[in-house]
Structures are given as C-alpha cells and as structure tokens.
Design an enzyme around this catalytic site. Structure first.
Site, short mmCIF file in Angstrom:
data_model
loop_
_atom_site.label_atom_id
_atom_site.label_comp_id
_atom_site.label_asym_id
_atom_site.label_seq_id
_atom_site.Cartn_x
_atom_site.Cartn_y
_atom_site.Cartn_z
N HIS A 67 0.81 -1.17 -0.07
CA HIS A 67 0.02 -0.12 0.02
C HIS A 67 0.78 1.32 -0.11
O HIS A 67 1.92 1.37 0.68
CB HIS A 67 -1.02 -0.10 1.38
CG HIS A 67 -2.05 -1.02 1.07
ND1 HIS A 67 -1.92 -2.40 1.13
CD2 HIS A 67 -3.42 -0.73 0.85
CE1 HIS A 67 -2.96 -2.99 0.95
NE2 HIS A 67 -3.98 -2.20 0.84
N GLU A 87 -9.49 7.28 -3.95
CA GLU A 87 -9.62 6.95 -2.36
C GLU A 87 -9.13 8.22 -1.40
O GLU A 87 -9.50 8.90 -0.71
CB GLU A 87 -9.21 5.69 -1.78
CG GLU A 87 -10.22 4.37 -2.29
CD GLU A 87 -9.39 3.37 -2.61
OE1 GLU A 87 -10.25 2.27 -3.04
OE2 GLU A 87 -8.34 3.04 -2.31
N VAL A 120 -2.09 1.87 7.16
CA VAL A 120 -3.26 1.67 6.22
C VAL A 120 -4.41 1.68 6.87
O VAL A 120 -4.90 1.34 7.97
CB VAL A 120 -3.15 0.07 5.48
CG1 VAL A 120 -4.30 -0.23 4.57
CG2 VAL A 120 -1.53 -0.06 4.83
N ILE A 121 -5.42 2.24 6.19
CA ILE A 121 -6.72 2.65 6.64
C ILE A 121 -7.60 2.77 5.36
O ILE A 121 -7.14 3.50 4.35
CB ILE A 121 -6.75 3.94 7.52
CG1 ILE A 121 -8.08 4.31 8.24
CG2 ILE A 121 -6.42 5.26 6.59
CD1 ILE A 121 -7.93 5.17 9.45
N1 LIG Z 1 -1.96 3.69 3.13
C1 LIG Z 1 -3.24 3.50 2.90
O1 LIG Z 1 -4.14 3.39 3.77
N2 LIG Z 1 -3.46 3.73 1.62
C2 LIG Z 1 -4.90 3.46 1.25
N3 LIG Z 1 -6.03 3.53 1.61
C3 LIG Z 1 -7.00 3.50 0.91
O2 LIG Z 1 -8.26 3.74 1.00
N4 LIG Z 1 -6.53 3.48 -0.39
C4 LIG Z 1 -5.01 3.40 -0.30
O3 LIG Z 1 -4.19 3.54 -1.13
#
Ligand SMILES: NC(=O)N[C@H]1NC(=O)NC1=O
Length: 174
Positions: A67, A87, A120-121
């Site tokens: 991510h 997002e 990550v969220i």
């Molecule tokens: N680091 C992280 O949370 N990345 C993400 N979260 C999300 O909803 N899309 C992402 O790329």
C-alpha cells in the site's frame, strides 16, 4: 454486472478486472479465480478473506507493504493506482496544505519506523481529521494488534473496490 457474468470471465479477464481489489496484490484474485462459480459478491469477499487470513504474519505484512502512504511520494509524483488516487482524493489527501503534508509525512515515517509496514486505513470511510487522529492513536498499539487492525482496513478497502466494480458495471473493460 451480475454474478453469472463474473463467473463466465476467463482467468485473464478476472485478474484484469479484480486484480487490484487488494492494492498491488493481483495474486489474490489469481488465487481465488479457481473457486468459481461464486454464489454472489459476498462469496467472492469470503474467499479473499480466507486467502488473506491463511497467510503468515509476514505474508500479511507483505500485503500492507504493497500500500502507498497516504499523502505520500506516489501521490505527489502522480504514480498512485487509479483506485488509490480516487480514495485518497475522497479523504482530502490531495488538498492538504504544506503543514498538513509535513505532519502526514512525519506520522507516516514514525509509524513505519515502529512497525516496519505502512499505515493503512480505508480512506473512503475516513476524512482528513479522522486519519490524522487514528494515525497518532494507532502508533500506540503493539505490532501484532496493529497488523490485524490494518488487515481489517485492507478488507474494507477491498469490499468497497469490489462493490464499485460490480455495481458500476465496468463492462467497458470486458
Ligand atoms: N496507506 C493507505 O491506507 N492507503 C490506502 N488506503 C486507501 O483507502 N487507499 C489506499 O491506497
């Protein structure tokens, strides 16, 4: 797009369409394709969850490392995936002022230093203020709890991406 259309996809079409439901982890859609026919979207999600939960701790952390940071280098350089860009934009990460960008960079670095994987969220379910608050709060967790929490966020991101693909019927890609 209904489930019979999804079940009729070739392996290549399936991975083309669903390959990024978990960010930069097309191996997951490649793996679950063999579980067709799927009953419905919930069934697809259940197979993805089963795959993720079957991974070792380092495998789960590998998923997290795929991510991009929120408001990180990929966003600044325009190299985010389409899904991630949308997002992050929805969560207000594309319109931060320079002080907010610095704060995000500092917290992201601190988090990565502590846990060895990025924060990550599910950006679609949180606004800018939530993200800064939760990033600070989650820094206090231990590594195992944080790994599990972050994987739950990956599952939320995945669920919204799946629904988006199927409900918005990206038939143009078929
Ligand atoms: N680091 C992280 O949370 N990345 C993400 N979260 C999300 O909803 N899309 C992402 O790329």
């Amino acid at each position: 797009m209904d489930i019979s259309t999804v079940n009729a996809l070739t392996y290549e079409e399936f991975v083309e369409l669903f390959g990024n439901v978990v960010e930069k982890c097309p191996i997951i859609s490649a793996a679950i394709w063999s579980h067709r026919p799927f009953k419905d979207l919930t069934d697809i999600e259940a197979h993805i969850t089963e795959f993720i939960h079957s991974l070792s701790d380092s495998g789960k952390e590998g998923i997290l490392r795929c991510h991009p940071d929120l408001a990180g280098r990929d966003l600044q350089s325009g190299t985010l995936t389409r899904e991630s860009r949308e997002e992050q934009s929805q969560a207000g990460m594309t319109t931060l002022d320079s002080a907010e960008i610095l704060l995000m960079h500092r917290l992201n670095s601190e988090y990565k230093e502590r846990f060895g994987f990025p924060f990550v969220i599910c950006a679609r379910l949180n606004n800018k203020a939530d993200i800064v608050r939760l990033l600070s709060e989650r820094l206090k967790n231990d590594r195992a709890a944080e790994r599990e929490l972050a994987i739950e966020e990956v599952k939320k991101i995945c669920s919204l991406r799946l629904h988006n693909i199927v409900l918005s019927g990206i038939q143009t890609k078929l």
